[in-house]
Design an enzyme around this catalytic site. Structure first.
Site, mmCIF file in Angstrom:
data_model
loop_
_atom_site.group_PDB
_atom_site.id
_atom_site.type_symbol
_atom_site.label_atom_id
_atom_site.label_comp_id
_atom_site.label_asym_id
_atom_site.label_seq_id
_atom_site.Cartn_x
_atom_site.Cartn_y
_atom_site.Cartn_z
ATOM 1 N N HIS A 1 -7.828 -5.941 0.984
ATOM 2 C CA HIS A 1 -5.887 -4.612 1.026
ATOM 3 C C HIS A 1 -5.134 -5.649 2.563
ATOM 4 O O HIS A 1 -4.818 -4.622 2.796
ATOM 5 C CB HIS A 1 -6.820 -3.749 1.613
ATOM 6 C CG HIS A 1 -5.491 -2.555 1.187
ATOM 7 N ND1 HIS A 1 -5.168 -2.410 -0.056
ATOM 8 C CD2 HIS A 1 -4.900 -1.920 1.914
ATOM 9 C CE1 HIS A 1 -4.287 -1.729 -0.089
ATOM 10 N NE2 HIS A 1 -4.208 -0.895 1.619
ATOM 11 N N ASP B 1 -9.987 -5.792 -3.681
ATOM 12 C CA ASP B 1 -9.184 -4.339 -3.146
ATOM 13 C C ASP B 1 -10.364 -3.376 -2.845
ATOM 14 O O ASP B 1 -11.021 -2.498 -3.689
ATOM 15 C CB ASP B 1 -8.138 -4.224 -3.518
ATOM 16 C CG ASP B 1 -7.484 -3.591 -2.741
ATOM 17 O OD1 ASP B 1 -7.800 -2.326 -1.974
ATOM 18 O OD2 ASP B 1 -5.934 -4.097 -2.263
ATOM 19 N N SER C 1 0.710 -1.090 0.066
ATOM 20 C CA SER C 1 -0.023 -0.357 0.382
ATOM 21 C C SER C 1 0.894 0.943 -0.116
ATOM 22 O O SER C 1 1.377 1.366 -1.245
ATOM 23 C CB SER C 1 -1.375 0.382 1.057
ATOM 24 O OG SER C 1 -1.754 0.999 1.034
#
Length: 279
Positions: free
Chosen positions: A256, A223, A147
């Protein structure tokens, strides 16, 4: 500049440790996780892991299950905190800005510029500290992240190809100058000059600087941040224009979370091990 041991634990034949040191880059104490694989005849290569928003040095260390694979492949893993912290360090009540959200840049705007120098910390100070404090092969270093940390891995590596020989990312922010998380962070840390942002934008960097090797990116199709904040298709397009080999794996049904990181981390460690052990 010394390093203080907070705790060490035997793990898959190696040693997992958490350490603290006084950072010149941030002007604060910084914490870092280091996994050293079982002893071998030669010092191990090093994989740096950069974590995402809200994380500390412990999230990856505890949740990803990376030590098993690092031990098998003979890699050391270094996972720093994501920002400076402590008394006198600027902060706001936002999960995506301030402490826990350093974005791996050197801030130029008050009040952040005093301590938020994560780019210098990750690209210069931390590798020097690790090479001094641990028996590792500092000439064989890779970098990976998740991320916000994926953004950090991509941008730090492309700006420092002489230091990092292998590169991958999981669910990375690839175009922060064009997506909400990045626009907020880059404006806050670097000011309103959008040209200055491009030094920390993976899509812009791969087009202008390229990358001497290949890149692995894993991204989950479920995600929740995929459509507006991550935009891997922009990085795929930029790599295509630059002639940089990219393996972009869109993983069906994954989100995620660290459940996804734990699913793919073995592949990433194997990817780095193969490239870092080449002559």
């Amino acid at each position: 500049m010394g390093i203080e041991t907070i705790g060490t634990w035997k793990c898959f034949g190696g040693t997992q440790g958490i350490y603290r040191h006084a950072s010149e880059a941030t002007g604060t104490d910084m914490r870092v996780s280091v996994f050293m694989p079982p002893e071998s005849a030669s010092p191990p290569p090093v994989l740096y892991w950069l974590s995402g928003l809200t994380c500390t040095e412990e999230n990856f260390t505890v949740k990803a299950g990376a030590q098993r694979y690092a031990a098998e492949h003979g890699l050391a893993i270094v996972a720093p905190d994501t920002s400076p912290r402590g008394e006198g360090v600027a902060n706001v009540d936002d999960y995506d800005f301030g402490q826990g959200a350093g974005f791996y840049v050197d801030a130029t705007q008050a009040p952040w510029a005093e301590h938020f120098r994560m780019y210098s910390y990750v690209s210069e100070e931390l590798p020097a500290l690790i090479a001094k404090s641990f028996a590792v092969d500092g000439s064989r270093q890779g970098i990976c992240g998740h991320s916000m940390g994926g953004h950090g891995a991509l941008t730090v590596a492309m700006r420092n190809p002489q230091r990092f020989r292998a590169l991958s990312a999981v669910s990375p922010i690839v175009a922060p100058s064009r997506t909400p998380w990045g626009e907020k962070a880059l404006a806050g840390y670097l000011g309103e000059d959008r040209e200055a942002w491009l030094a920390h934008d993976a899509c812009a960097l791969v087009e202008t600087r390229g990358w001497g090797g290949d890149i692995l990116v894993d991204q989950g199709t479920d995600d929740e941040f995929l459509a507006d904040k991550l935009r891997p298709e922009l990085f795929e397009e930029a790599c295509g224009k630059a002639g940089v080999p990219l393996t972009l794996r869109m993983q069906e049904g994954y989100d995620h979370s660290y459940y996804f990181v734990a699913t793919v981390i073995g592949d990433h460690i194997a990817w780095h091990a193969e490239r870092l052990k080449r002559d």
